[in-house]
Design a protein around this motif. Structure first.
Motif, mmCIF file in Angstrom:
data_model
loop_
_atom_site.group_PDB
_atom_site.id
_atom_site.type_symbol
_atom_site.label_atom_id
_atom_site.label_comp_id
_atom_site.label_asym_id
_atom_site.label_seq_id
_atom_site.Cartn_x
_atom_site.Cartn_y
_atom_site.Cartn_z
ATOM 1 N N GLU A 159 143.671 34.242 106.300
ATOM 2 C CA GLU A 159 143.110 35.493 106.817
ATOM 3 C C GLU A 159 143.141 36.592 105.757
ATOM 4 N N GLU A 160 144.242 36.693 105.010
ATOM 5 C CA GLU A 160 144.349 37.684 103.938
ATOM 6 C C GLU A 160 143.284 37.440 102.873
ATOM 7 N N LEU A 161 143.089 36.175 102.518
ATOM 8 C CA LEU A 161 142.071 35.857 101.511
ATOM 9 C C LEU A 161 140.667 36.159 102.030
ATOM 10 N N GLN A 162 140.432 35.958 103.318
ATOM 11 C CA GLN A 162 139.123 36.297 103.885
ATOM 12 C C GLN A 162 138.876 37.797 103.793
ATOM 13 N N LEU A 163 139.902 38.590 104.077
ATOM 14 C CA LEU A 163 139.764 40.044 103.970
ATOM 15 C C LEU A 163 139.544 40.465 102.519
ATOM 16 N N LYS A 164 140.295 39.849 101.630
ATOM 17 C CA LYS A 164 140.142 40.158 100.201
ATOM 18 C C LYS A 164 138.737 39.787 99.720
ATOM 19 N N MET A 165 138.257 38.641 100.195
ATOM 20 C CA MET A 165 136.915 38.186 99.838
ATOM 21 C C MET A 165 135.869 39.191 100.323
ATOM 22 N N ALA A 166 136.035 39.671 101.545
ATOM 23 C CA ALA A 166 135.087 40.638 102.100
ATOM 24 C C ALA A 166 135.091 41.926 101.270
ATOM 25 N N ARG A 167 136.292 42.394 100.888
ATOM 26 C CA ARG A 167 136.374 43.609 100.062
ATOM 27 C C ARG A 167 135.682 43.415 98.718
ATOM 28 N N GLU A 168 135.966 42.296 98.081
ATOM 29 C CA GLU A 168 135.386 42.045 96.754
ATOM 30 C C GLU A 168 133.866 41.870 96.837
ATOM 31 N N GLN A 169 133.385 41.279 97.926
ATOM 32 C CA GLN A 169 131.935 41.143 98.093
ATOM 33 C C GLN A 169 131.281 42.504 98.312
ATOM 34 N N MET A 170 131.976 43.402 99.009
ATOM 35 C CA MET A 170 131.452 44.757 99.192
ATOM 36 C C MET A 170 131.376 45.484 97.838
ATOM 37 N N ILE A 171 132.407 45.305 97.026
ATOM 38 C CA ILE A 171 132.407 45.907 95.692
ATOM 39 C C ILE A 171 131.254 45.333 94.875
ATOM 40 N N LEU A 172 131.059 44.025 94.939
ATOM 41 C CA LEU A 172 129.963 43.380 94.215
ATOM 42 C C LEU A 172 128.615 43.932 94.677
ATOM 43 N N LYS A 173 128.459 44.091 95.970
ATOM 44 C CA LYS A 173 127.204 44.640 96.497
ATOM 45 C C LYS A 173 126.974 46.053 95.960
ATOM 46 N N GLY A 174 128.026 46.842 95.905
ATOM 47 C CA GLY A 174 127.912 48.195 95.343
ATOM 48 C C GLY A 174 127.480 48.170 93.885
ATOM 49 N N HIS A 175 128.064 47.262 93.118
ATOM 50 C CA HIS A 175 127.691 47.136 91.700
ATOM 51 C C HIS A 175 126.232 46.692 91.558
ATOM 52 N N ARG A 176 125.827 45.760 92.400
ATOM 53 C CA ARG A 176 124.434 45.287 92.339
ATOM 54 C C ARG A 176 123.452 46.394 92.739
ATOM 55 N N ASP A 177 123.823 47.169 93.751
ATOM 56 C CA ASP A 177 122.971 48.292 94.165
ATOM 57 C C ASP A 177 122.842 49.314 93.046
ATOM 58 N N LEU A 178 123.966 49.608 92.372
ATOM 59 C CA LEU A 178 123.929 50.550 91.257
ATOM 60 C C LEU A 178 123.048 50.009 90.128
#
Length: 148
Positions: free
Chosen positions: A19-38
């Motif tokens: 569960e912790e890794l799933q949450l971490k994965m979700a956070r990192e994917q959100m960061i990646l999406k932000g970088h891609r949007d930028l």
């Protein structure tokens, strides 16, 4: 006697890790999406700058303004390259977390399989014991002559 899985605490630990890794994965994917949007925004800004410069070149343009556009475009290209490197780096982070998550899922699943096997063994044993009790009662009844 109720079923008790002897590795229940270990199963809970593995579920929590997953569960912790799933949450971490979700956070990192959100960061990646932000970088891609930028990155997409930077590329759009560069395209807009190029279009403006092309429009200006149709008319007479002073050399200093032309140099200003060129410097701005070069600067934007450098930002784009840096952002592409950031995106690539974040993709590596996401891939690493994904592999950790897959491993955690395998470990949890292994524990669940063991739990299921233990439960099936417990149920078979309970049925066997019940059958033994029924057999003993039948033998006792037969021995006393209480049968019909």
């Amino acid at each position: 006697m109720a079923f008790h899985f002897r590795f229940a605490s270990l199963l809970r630990v593995r579920e929590n890790q997953e569960e912790e890794l799933q949450l971490k994965m979700a956070r990192e994917q959100m960061i990646l999406k932000g970088h891609r949007d930028l990155l997409a925004d930077l590329q759009a800004q560069r395209g807009q700058m190029l279009a403006e410069m092309e429009e200006r070149k149709k008319r007479k343009i002073p050399g200093s303004l032309f140099m200003h556009y060129m410097n701005g475009i070069r600067s934007k290209e450098l930002e784009i390259v840096m952002q592409q490197n950031t995106v690539a780096s974040q993709e590596e982070v996401v891939a690493e977390i994904r592999s950790q998550l897959v491993e955690a899922m395998k470990k949890r699943k292994t524990m669940e399989v063991i739990r299921e096997k233990d439960l099936q063994h417990y149920l078979r044993e309970a049925v066997r014991q019940e059958q033994n009790q029924n057999d003993e009662q039948a033998i006792l009844r037969y021995g006393r002559g209480d049968y019909e």
